[in-house]
Write a protein that holds these residues in place. Structure first.
Motif, PDB file in Angstrom:
ATOM      1  N   PRO A 182      50.451  75.008  36.323  1.00  0.00           N
ATOM      2  CA  PRO A 182      50.228  73.564  35.540  1.00  0.00           C
ATOM      3  C   PRO A 182      51.136  72.488  36.209  1.00  0.00           C
ATOM      4  O   PRO A 182      50.584  71.297  36.560  1.00  0.00           O
ATOM      5  N   PHE A 183      52.004  72.697  36.974  1.00  0.00           N
ATOM      6  CA  PHE A 183      52.600  71.623  37.622  1.00  0.00           C
ATOM      7  C   PHE A 183      51.846  71.353  39.088  1.00  0.00           C
ATOM      8  O   PHE A 183      51.783  70.122  39.216  1.00  0.00           O
ATOM      9  N   SER A 184      51.246  72.369  39.711  1.00  0.00           N
ATOM     10  CA  SER A 184      50.474  71.873  40.930  1.00  0.00           C
ATOM     11  C   SER A 184      49.085  71.123  40.326  1.00  0.00           C
ATOM     12  O   SER A 184      48.937  70.211  41.159  1.00  0.00           O
ATOM     13  N   ASP A 185      48.503  71.690  39.142  1.00  0.00           N
ATOM     14  CA  ASP A 185      47.480  70.717  38.570  1.00  0.00           C
ATOM     15  C   ASP A 185      47.880  69.416  38.283  1.00  0.00           C
ATOM     16  O   ASP A 185      46.964  68.793  38.452  1.00  0.00           O
ATOM     17  N   ALA A 186      48.960  69.343  37.603  1.00  0.00           N
ATOM     18  CA  ALA A 186      49.159  67.917  37.351  1.00  0.00           C
ATOM     19  C   ALA A 186      49.580  66.975  38.697  1.00  0.00           C
ATOM     20  O   ALA A 186      49.213  65.804  38.602  1.00  0.00           O
ATOM     21  N   ILE A 187      50.228  67.424  39.712  1.00  0.00           N
ATOM     22  CA  ILE A 187      50.428  66.810  40.787  1.00  0.00           C
ATOM     23  C   ILE A 187      48.871  66.303  41.458  1.00  0.00           C
ATOM     24  O   ILE A 187      48.944  65.312  41.995  1.00  0.00           O
ATOM     25  N   LYS A 188      48.203  67.512  41.510  1.00  0.00           N
ATOM     26  CA  LYS A 188      46.673  67.216  42.099  1.00  0.00           C
ATOM     27  C   LYS A 188      46.078  66.162  41.249  1.00  0.00           C
ATOM     28  O   LYS A 188      45.308  65.127  41.787  1.00  0.00           O
ATOM     29  N   LEU A 189      46.057  66.206  40.046  1.00  0.00           N
ATOM     30  CA  LEU A 189      45.401  65.132  39.170  1.00  0.00           C
ATOM     31  C   LEU A 189      45.763  63.880  39.325  1.00  0.00           C
ATOM     32  O   LEU A 189      45.155  62.631  39.437  1.00  0.00           O
ATOM     33  N   PHE A 190      47.204  63.537  39.156  1.00  0.00           N
ATOM     34  CA  PHE A 190      47.749  62.243  39.344  1.00  0.00           C
ATOM     35  C   PHE A 190      47.715  61.657  40.614  1.00  0.00           C
ATOM     36  O   PHE A 190      48.134  60.572  40.765  1.00  0.00           O
ATOM     37  N   THR A 191      47.682  62.432  41.866  1.00  0.00           N
ATOM     38  CA  THR A 191      47.412  61.908  43.069  1.00  0.00           C
ATOM     39  C   THR A 191      46.140  61.914  43.508  1.00  0.00           C
ATOM     40  O   THR A 191      45.890  61.226  44.495  1.00  0.00           O
ATOM     41  N   LYS A 192      45.325  62.342  42.699  1.00  0.00           N
ATOM     42  CA  LYS A 192      43.926  62.185  43.467  1.00  0.00           C
ATOM     43  C   LYS A 192      43.188  60.483  43.176  1.00  0.00           C
ATOM     44  O   LYS A 192      43.869  59.889  42.325  1.00  0.00           O
ATOM     45  N   GLU A 193      42.175  60.399  44.097  1.00  0.00           N
ATOM     46  CA  GLU A 193      41.919  58.936  44.084  1.00  0.00           C
ATOM     47  C   GLU A 193      41.206  58.821  42.566  1.00  0.00           C
ATOM     48  O   GLU A 193      40.399  59.362  41.964  1.00  0.00           O
ATOM     49  N   GLN A 194      41.677  57.530  42.016  1.00  0.00           N
ATOM     50  CA  GLN A 194      40.988  56.944  40.817  1.00  0.00           C
ATOM     51  C   GLN A 194      39.900  56.085  40.861  1.00  0.00           C
ATOM     52  O   GLN A 194      39.683  55.163  41.624  1.00  0.00           O
ATOM     53  N   THR A 195      38.590  56.696  40.614  1.00  0.00           N
ATOM     54  CA  THR A 195      37.332  56.253  40.815  1.00  0.00           C
ATOM     55  C   THR A 195      36.810  55.404  39.461  1.00  0.00           C
ATOM     56  O   THR A 195      37.231  55.857  38.309  1.00  0.00           O
ATOM     57  N   TRP A 196      35.886  54.396  39.407  1.00  0.00           N
ATOM     58  CA  TRP A 196      35.439  53.999  38.584  1.00  0.00           C
ATOM     59  C   TRP A 196      34.013  53.196  38.845  1.00  0.00           C
ATOM     60  O   TRP A 196      33.831  52.876  40.013  1.00  0.00           O
ATOM     61  N   SER A 197      33.198  53.216  37.753  1.00  0.00           N
ATOM     62  CA  SER A 197      31.881  52.634  37.864  1.00  0.00           C
ATOM     63  C   SER A 197      31.776  51.186  38.095  1.00  0.00           C
ATOM     64  O   SER A 197      32.736  50.326  37.485  1.00  0.00           O
ATOM     65  N   PHE A 198      31.268  50.439  38.928  1.00  0.00           N
ATOM     66  CA  PHE A 198      31.125  48.817  39.039  1.00  0.00           C
ATOM     67  C   PHE A 198      30.568  48.218  38.187  1.00  0.00           C
ATOM     68  O   PHE A 198      30.879  47.193  37.698  1.00  0.00           O
ATOM     69  N   VAL A 199      29.823  48.971  37.055  1.00  0.00           N
ATOM     70  CA  VAL A 199      29.120  48.512  36.038  1.00  0.00           C
ATOM     71  C   VAL A 199      29.813  48.552  34.845  1.00  0.00           C
ATOM     72  O   VAL A 199      29.382  48.384  33.522  1.00  0.00           O
ATOM     73  N   SER A 200      31.081  49.287  34.684  1.00  0.00           N
ATOM     74  CA  SER A 200      31.736  49.606  33.430  1.00  0.00           C
ATOM     75  C   SER A 200      32.564  48.236  33.101  1.00  0.00           C
ATOM     76  O   SER A 200      32.783  47.383  33.803  1.00  0.00           O
ATOM     77  N   ASN A 201      32.892  48.400  31.893  1.00  0.00           N
ATOM     78  CA  ASN A 201      33.709  47.509  31.245  1.00  0.00           C
ATOM     79  C   ASN A 201      35.118  47.787  31.599  1.00  0.00           C
ATOM     80  O   ASN A 201      35.780  48.501  30.554  1.00  0.00           O
ATOM     81  N   PHE A 202      35.754  47.288  32.762  1.00  0.00           N
ATOM     82  CA  PHE A 202      36.880  47.817  33.110  1.00  0.00           C
ATOM     83  C   PHE A 202      38.096  48.103  32.311  1.00  0.00           C
ATOM     84  O   PHE A 202      38.843  48.982  32.312  1.00  0.00           O
TER      85      PHE A 202
END
Length: 304
Positions: A48-68
């Motif tokens: 679980p701790f390795s999963d948490a580190i992986k998720l919170f250090t991954k690149e945060q992507t978002w759609s350009f057409v989203s209501n940011f």
């Protein structure tokens, strides 16, 4: 001191959520005749701790057409609502004494549909929007049955506080008197939490991943944490309502048993059909809970 106790509680809840995910992967692994996580740490205990580190250090992507702004804060709000409900629990340290605890509970879980709806809508993706609409319709439908079950229990005991339920069940568990209502409560909780066999907000075959399909990294992790903390919370509320909520090791074991039941159902039941889920809510569960409510009201009037 109250703030310190509540901060300690939140840390414990987050650690519990981490190990519930590990337990789920282990349970599903053994149901499907495989090992589950076994590489990170002894028996996979650090997974679980390795999963948490992986998720919170991954690149945060978002759609350009989203209501940011709405897109960015929906996971935060969902996570906050899931943690905010824990102030309701009747702890021995006494954070808050809720005289109308069940009304507070219903108000907060009814707010939980908004982050799901806004997350799907603000992504500007048709799959996310369809997933959020399905999740909102399902959640609202089963909140009605949850409220009616709670009303039946409150009329029976004549109080709205969780403390009264704990004191009443020192020698007699309410599940023996409200057996059918307890089954309806558990089914409604599964639908409320979007868990198998009612996980239609995340139907991979038609919606990819539902309302969270456009989220990655930290945003997905917050949605994930909110969902799994609700499993622990609803299991705790179920124990207090029907199995006696004496805050001890026995209470902890009861909550763990209910969490295991939720995970076990995921490994054994296929996904239900959406129209059948709605028929179950409005044509079967709702009339039955209404009949039970009127019956207990009649008993209360006759006894008085």
């Amino acid at each position: 001191m109250i703030f310190f106790y509540y901060l300690l509680l939140l840390v414990c809840v987050l650690i519990s959520v981490a190990f519930v995910t590990l337990l789920e992967r282990k349970v599903l692994g053994y149901i499907q005749i495989r090992k589950g996580p076994s590489k990170v740490g002894l028996f996979g205990i650090l997974q679980p701790f390795s999963d948490a580190i992986k998720l919170f250090t991954k690149e945060q992507t978002w759609s350009f057409v989203s209501n940011f702004f709405l897109y960015f804060f929906s996971p935060v709000f969902m996570f906050f609502m899931a943690l905010f409900l824990w102030v309701l629990m009747p702890y021995s340290v006494g954070f808050f004494d809720f005289e109308l605890g069940f009304f507070f509970f219903l108000c907060i879980i009814s707010l939980g549909v908004y982050p799901m709806m806004i997350a799907g809508w603000s992504s500007n993706s048709k799959y996310a929007l369809l997933g959020s609409l399905r999740a909102v319709a399902q959640t609202i439908s089963y909140e009605v049955s949850l409220a009616l079950v709670l009303l039946s229990l409150m009329i029976f005991l004549g109080d709205y506080s969780l403390y009264v339920f704990i004191e009443f069940q020192t020698s007699f568990y309410l599940i023996f008197f409200f057996y059918m209502l307890s089954l309806i409560w558990i089914v409604s909780c599964l639908a409320e939490m979007n868990r198998t066999p009612f996980d239609f907000a995340e139907g991979e075959s038609e919606l990819v991943s539902g309302f969270n399909v456009e989220y990655s990294g930290g945003g997905f992790a917050l949605l994930f944490l909110g969902e799994y903390s609700m499993i622990i919370l609803m299991s705790s509320v179920t124990v207090i309502l029907f199995f006696g909520g004496d805050l001890s090791l026995v209470f902890f074991l009861k909550v763990c048993s209910l969490v295991f039941l939720v995970l076990w159902l995921r490994g054994t039941f296929p996904r239900y059909r959406y129209d059948k889920l709605m028929n179950l809510a409005w044509k079967s569960i709702l009339p039955f809970t209404l009949h039970c409510l009127f019956m207990y009201m009649g008993f209360k009037v006759l006894l008085e």
